[in-house]
Scaffold this active site. Structure first.
Site, PDB file in Angstrom:
ATOM      1  N   HIS A 122      -6.854   0.498  -3.694  1.00 42.04           N
ATOM      2  CA  HIS A 122      -7.466  -0.191  -4.835  1.00 42.04           C
ATOM      3  C   HIS A 122      -8.362   0.726  -5.672  1.00 42.04           C
ATOM      4  CE1 HIS A 122     -11.036  -1.085  -2.127  1.00 42.04           C
ATOM      5  NE2 HIS A 122     -11.666  -0.806  -3.261  1.00 42.04           N
ATOM      6  N   ASP A 152      -4.222  -1.147   2.243  1.00 39.50           N
ATOM      7  CA  ASP A 152      -5.106  -0.657   1.184  1.00 39.50           C
ATOM      8  C   ASP A 152      -5.447   0.820   1.376  1.00 39.50           C
ATOM      9  OD1 ASP A 152      -6.557  -0.716  -1.138  1.00 39.50           O
ATOM     10  OD2 ASP A 152      -8.361  -1.575  -0.241  1.00 39.50           O
ATOM     11  N   GLY A 224     -18.228   1.678  -4.860  1.00 45.63           N
ATOM     12  CA  GLY A 224     -18.089   3.117  -4.975  1.00 45.63           C
ATOM     13  C   GLY A 224     -17.898   3.795  -3.638  1.00 45.63           C
ATOM     14  N   ASN A 225     -18.283   3.107  -2.536  1.00 41.32           N
ATOM     15  CA  ASN A 225     -18.048   3.636  -1.197  1.00 41.32           C
ATOM     16  C   ASN A 225     -16.591   3.476  -0.764  1.00 41.32           C
ATOM     17  OD1 ASN A 225     -21.292   2.980  -0.446  1.00 41.32           O
ATOM     18  ND2 ASN A 225     -20.359   4.746   0.570  1.00 41.32           N
ATOM     19  N   SER A 226     -15.836   2.642  -1.464  1.00 43.98           N
ATOM     20  CA  SER A 226     -14.459   2.370  -1.078  1.00 43.98           C
ATOM     21  C   SER A 226     -13.655   3.659  -0.968  1.00 43.98           C
ATOM     22  CB  SER A 226     -13.790   1.442  -2.099  1.00 43.98           C
ATOM     23  OG  SER A 226     -14.297   0.142  -2.003  1.00 43.98           O
ATOM     24  N   GLY A 282      12.116 -10.223  12.230  1.00 40.13           N
ATOM     25  CA  GLY A 282      12.881 -11.308  11.610  1.00 40.13           C
ATOM     26  C   GLY A 282      12.557 -12.671  12.180  1.00 40.13           C
ATOM     27  N   VAL A 283      11.252 -12.949  12.372  1.00 46.06           N
ATOM     28  CA  VAL A 283      10.849 -14.262  12.871  1.00 46.06           C
ATOM     29  C   VAL A 283       9.707 -14.794  12.030  1.00 46.06           C
ATOM     30  CG1 VAL A 283      11.534 -13.798  15.246  1.00 46.06           C
ATOM     31  CG2 VAL A 283       9.202 -13.257  14.526  1.00 46.06           C
ATOM     32  N   ILE A 285       6.248 -16.952  12.639  1.00 40.80           N
ATOM     33  CA  ILE A 285       5.412 -17.252  13.795  1.00 40.80           C
ATOM     34  C   ILE A 285       4.219 -18.121  13.423  1.00 40.80           C
ATOM     35  CG2 ILE A 285       6.069 -15.155  15.024  1.00 40.80           C
ATOM     36  CD1 ILE A 285       3.430 -13.892  14.121  1.00 40.80           C
TER      37      ILE A 285
END
Length: 495
Positions: A122, A152, A224-226, A282-283, A285
């Site tokens: 992001h 992310d 800004g820490n992201s 392919g399930v 749940i």
């Protein structure tokens, strides 16, 4: 973006009040954290970078662009579109702006001296240009290697003009609650900033994606820490700072980091393939609740309940069926539903995997050749269509479990817009004071199975419920399908 306004007056008042209250005593050294924090910070800070992004935006639409939550551009657009636009979409000078280039800053860290840099997706999403700013101020143009929206994470590559300092990933599985950690990043565009705290929780699910297992920390993390690193006291990266919970936009001591175990697998694939290749079972749940576990004779409650099977997925030829509960996958315990997607995703595509299931109270082992998850693959599991059974007593309506139940005929299909592939007994009414209403059952839903046995008529369903009551069962598990065919299991008390 402009720098935030600092409120010195409030801070001074708090300090003065503390001084007047009585003499201050020196706090023990441990109250400020371990002595090693300074040593670790000096050791790793040159590997922590600022991520500068530029984006050209069209300002004629008058609407704020749709941005990922927490994007560094978000604050700029909120301020511009809410406060700076004049009447009629005009700018402050009365002119109608056509477009504008905006800058923003996030954080990242170097994992290889060749120039590979990790950050959040992001942070760089929708940016036209990305640059990496080293701790000494050197700016390097960055190329995007690959991104993974589900976790992310993003991987960048720069061409270094001099030797770069790199840091390595540690083992987030070895983290202990209360262990000291250090966050370094670029909060509010202030540049390299060090904060420290502890591990508040592990394996935290904040409903941001299918593979949530965040490290929670009270180390100060802000806008800004992201994308910045979370270090242990050995100087190893054990997390990538990603999100905070904050009503005000500032740190309140609840921050989240992608654990290194998750990040390493993703970054390795981005580096090797420029994309992430995840395993696919392919399930469909759902959670094994205490009621469902009691009804299916599973003690203690655990695992992931199979609600549906994709006809073209790997699970079907392996013999896995709706109603099975997966309790172990590739040797790893599935303690709860959300464990399974992460374990499957981290397993190599094409691998033959042993899957332990519980079926009708007994454990069985199936072998599945794992497929590859495609982002555009439909989420709901499709069920194999079968020919309609002959209609029985079209006017028959039965009452059970607080439900009005009817045979599924053409009139009911048309009334509730029920797909041809859906089979079972249709719900035509729900007692608002019943347990069924609490479970959000609604008219138009179709009950396909009772206690893992198919039902084809309202009379058959009522007969099965009466038999379970005679046997002293406290709960019944129903396989319920929406009119379009999406399945789910619902447990309802019989007493």
């Amino acid at each position: 973006m402009g720098a935030p306004k600092l409120r010195f007056r409030t801070t001074f008042a708090l300090v003065l009040a503390a001084t007047l209250a009585g003499p201050l005593t020196a706090a023990p050294a441990l109250a400020r954290g371990p002595e090693g924090i300074a040593d670790v910070s000096e050791q790793v800070i040159d590997a922590v970078v600022n991520i500068s992004t530029k984006q050209k935006v069209d300002l004629n639409s008058g609407a704020m662009p749709q941005l990922p939550p927490g994007s560094p551009f978000e604050e700029f657009f909120e301020e511009f579109f809410k406060n700076r636009r004049g009447p009629g979409g005009q700018g402050p000078n009365g002119n109608t702006p056509q477009s504008r280039r905006v800058n923003s800053l996030g954080s990242g860290f170097i994992i290889d001296a060749e120039g590979y840099v990790v950050t959040n997706n992001h942070v760089i999403a929708d940016a036209d240009e990305v640059s990496v700013i080293l701790n000494d101020g050197t700016t390097l143009k960055a190329d995007l290697v690959g991104t993974d929206k589900k976790t992310d994470l993003a991987l960048l590559k720069v061409t270094p003009t001099k030797p770069l300092k790199a840091v390595k990933f540690g083992d987030s599985d070895k983290l202990r609650l209360g262990e000291w950690v250090i966050a370094i990043g670029n909060p509010f565009s202030l540049g390299g900033t060090v904060t420290a705290g502890i591990v508040s929780a592990r394996n935290r699910d904040i409903q941001s994606g299918p593979y949530d297992n965040y490290i929670q920390t009270d180390a100060s993390i802000n806008r800004g820490n992201s994308g910045g690193p979370l270090f242990n006291l050995d100087g190893d990266v054990i997390g990538v700072n990603t999100a905070i919970i904050s009503p005000s936009g500032g740190s309140i001591g609840i921050g989240f980091a992608v654990p290194s175990k998750t990040a390493v697998a993703v970054i390795d694939q981005l580096r090797n393939f420029k994309e992430v290749r995840r395993g696919w079972l392919g399930v469909r749940i759902q959670q094994v609740t205490e009621e469902i576990a009691d009804s299916l004779n599973i003690k203690p409650a655990r695992g992931a309940l199979i609600a549906g099977i994709d006809d073209k997925g790997p699970a079907k030829p392996a013999g896995i069926e709706p109603g099975d509960v997966i309790v172990k996958f590739d040797g790893k315990d599935v303690k709860e539903m959300r464990d399974l997607p992460r374990i499957v995703a981290d397993t190599a595509v094409g691998k033959d995997v042993e899957v332990t299931i519980i079926r009708k109270g007994k454990e069985e082992t199936k072998t599945v050749k794992l497929g590859r998850l495609e982002d555009d693959k439909p989420t709901p599991a499709s069920l194999t269509p079968k020919k309609d059974q002959p209609d029985e007593d079209k006017s028959s309506v039965r009452k059970a479990l607080g439900l009005d139940l009817a045979n599924l005929n053409e009139a009911n299909r048309k009334k509730f817009k029920i797909d041809d592939k859906v089979k079972g007994v249709v719900i035509t009414g729900v007692d608002p004071n019943s347990a069924a209403a609490e479970k959000r059952l609604q008219p138009g839903m179709v009950i396909a199975e009772v206690q893992q046995q198919p039902v084809t008529s309202a009379a058959d369903l009522q007969k099965r419920i009466d038999q379970l009551k005679k046997e002293g069962k406290k709960t019944v598990v129903l396989l319920v399908q929406s009119p379009s065919g999406d399945p789910s299991f619902v447990a309802i008390g019989l007493q």
